[in-house]
Design an enzyme around this catalytic site. Structure first.
Site, PDB file in Angstrom:
ATOM      1  N   ASP A   1      -5.564 -10.941  12.744  1.00  0.00           N
ATOM      2  CA  ASP A   1      -6.040 -12.432  13.769  1.00  0.00           C
ATOM      3  C   ASP A   1      -6.433 -12.247  14.151  1.00  0.00           C
ATOM      4  O   ASP A   1      -7.454 -13.477  13.934  1.00  0.00           O
ATOM      5  CB  ASP A   1      -4.491 -12.978  13.815  1.00  0.00           C
TER       6      ASP A   1
ATOM      7  N   SER B   1      -7.464   1.129 -13.365  1.00  0.00           N
ATOM      8  CA  SER B   1      -7.233   1.405 -15.112  1.00  0.00           C
ATOM      9  C   SER B   1      -6.503   2.868 -15.760  1.00  0.00           C
ATOM     10  O   SER B   1      -6.505   3.641 -15.185  1.00  0.00           O
ATOM     11  CB  SER B   1      -7.895   0.945 -15.620  1.00  0.00           C
TER      12      SER B   1
END
Length: 466
Positions: free
Chosen positions: A252, A103
């Protein structure tokens, strides 16, 4: 006749306006992933050559101009802190490897990545001390801009992006950051449908089969600061699973190994599931990005993930013949505020807008406190493990040191001064005097931080050894 001519003129003007209507930026697809190309998070070479064993990160929180100025003060303080005795870095700012931004903090992070030293000559006038919010509002209510905003794929956030380019970013893209000598800049937004964190890194863009290099810095800053209600989300096209990209095989494998050992944090499992879900572009061809503060208002979740993944990163660096990480230091610049509320002093309830903003802000603040607590606890645990390992091995050169530094308004000792900063608005306009006080506060908090002084001494020792 005059009425008819006038009506024809109005129709003609309207047609001209419509023909000139703007459309949103389209992020381009890629046909094949190349892991050696692009603006990536952890490529290895970005670590400063003079001390590749140290990772030094800054995290700039959200909070509008308040956050932008507070984080800018940290850059100034690091720049003013000399590192003697080496031909490489001359000051502590030159030692920084990564800056994350959310932001308001994303504007400071991206602007420093783009301008480097020039930032300290231009940033105040171009952004910090400019009435950005007032100018944007005037653009939104100007009838000449209405035809643009009537388009279904163009919004006031797209108009805001154009203004950010005009005053600060000059249409620069992430491709323009590739050859910069400064730190990697990583800003985040929040995917509106799923609320997961979206990071502007080519590693992430590989998953949606898109080229980050063509994305404007202004678009990333706009997405990261698209506060709900005030701003509309920024839309990106998702081309996932159409470029051969997938979650890397080693992730993985590590995931399966960790599941078998039951030692992978639940939040890490969830993050991997989020990354996998984003790839299905057939079900989700568009991603709508809102304020990054919703998913991580500190910009610090990357630090937490780095600490959690440290064993895997060390193994990967060792396999590549790179120096093992021995020091991790980070400064979290938390511009979160606690404004004084007078709701309980009146029989008249707050309006819907005030309640909505409070409802958004409260969980964000709680999540931020949790993140800081997790990071500090993990840093303590790593340092305890480091000391224990050194004692068992009888080694003076211990494996790793973690130095966490958190700056916040809560550290201000004087009640009146703390109340002053806590009541600064979350907006894109502050008085010049308010901007200057925020910058000076950064300098003062760093100066009295024992962790910061420890970091300076440690880096100086590294300089002397070299």
């Amino acid at each position: 006749m005059r009425i008819k001519i006038a009506s024809h003129a109005l129709v003609l003007i309207y047609a001209i306006l419509l023909s000139a209507c703007a459309t949103r930026s389209i992020n381009p697809p890629i046909s094949q992933v190349d892991v050696s190309e692009g603006y990536r998070f952890f490529h290895g070479s970005e670590l400063k050559a003079q001390d590749p064993a140290t990772v030094f990160m800054l995290a700039f929180s959200g909070g509008g101009t308040r956050a932008a100025a507070f984080s800018y003060g940290v850059l100034e303080a690091l720049r003013a802190t000399p590192i003697h005795g080496r031909a490489g870095a001359n000051n502590l700012l030159e030692e920084v490897d990564y800056i994350t931004g959310v932001s308001g903090g994303s504007f400071t992070a991206l602007a420093y990545g783009l301008y480097g030293e020039r930032l300290f000559e231009e940033y105040e006038a171009r952004f910090l001390k400019r009435n950005v919010q007032g100018t944007l509002f005037n653009k939104w209510i100007n009838p000449i801009n209405w035809p643009n905003m009537w388009q279904p794929t163009y919004s006031r956030s797209d108009m805001s992006q154009a203004y950010y380019d005009e005053i600060l970013f000059n249409n620069a893209t992430f491709g323009d950051l590739l050859d910069k000598k400064g730190p990697r800049i990583l800003v985040s937004a929040t995917e509106a449908a799923s609320s997961f964190r979206f990071t502007f890194s080519q590693d992430f863009f590989d998953l949606i089969c898109s080229d980050l290099s063509a994305v404007k810095l202004s678009r990333a800053a706009t997405a990261s600061s698209a506060v709900p209600i005030l701003f509309t989300p920024i839309t990106f096209n998702n081309y996932g699973l159409h470029c051969g990209a997938n979650i890397p095989a080693w992730v993985d494998e590590a995931l399966q190994l960790a599941k078998n050992k039951n030692d992978l944090p639940i939040r890490t499992l969830q993050r991997i599931r989020e990354l996998k879900s984003i790839q299905n572009s057939d079900k989700r061809p568009f991603l709508h990005l809102a304020d990054g503060g919703i998913s991580d208002n500190l910009g610090a979740r990357l630090i937490l993930e780095l600490l959690e993944a440290l064993p895997l990163i060390q193994e990967k660096r060792e396999a590549n013949g790179e120096a093992a990480i021995k020091n991790i230091a980070f400064i979290i610049v938390n511009a979160s505020s606690s404004p004084t509320l007078t709701w309980g002093t009146s029989a008249q309830p707050p309006n819907e807008f005030e309640v909505a903003l409070r409802a958004i802000g409260t969980p964000i603040d709680q999540y931020s406190y949790e993140t800081i607590s997790l990071i500090e606890d993990m840093a303590k645990a790593l340092n305890r493990s480091r000391r224990l390992q050194g004692q068992l091995n009888g080694k003076a050169d211990l494996p790793i040191t973690v130095t966490p530094i958190v700056l916040s308004f809560a550290q201000i000792e004087d009640d009146a001064e703390r109340a002053y900063f806590d009541n600064l608005p979350t907006s894109f306009v502050l008085a010049p005097e308010q901007v200057d006080r925020l910058r000076q506060l950064s300098h003062a908090l760093l100066k009295k931080s024992p962790q910061y002084q420890d970091l300076i001494q440690r880096l100086q020792l590294a300089v002397d050894r070299h």
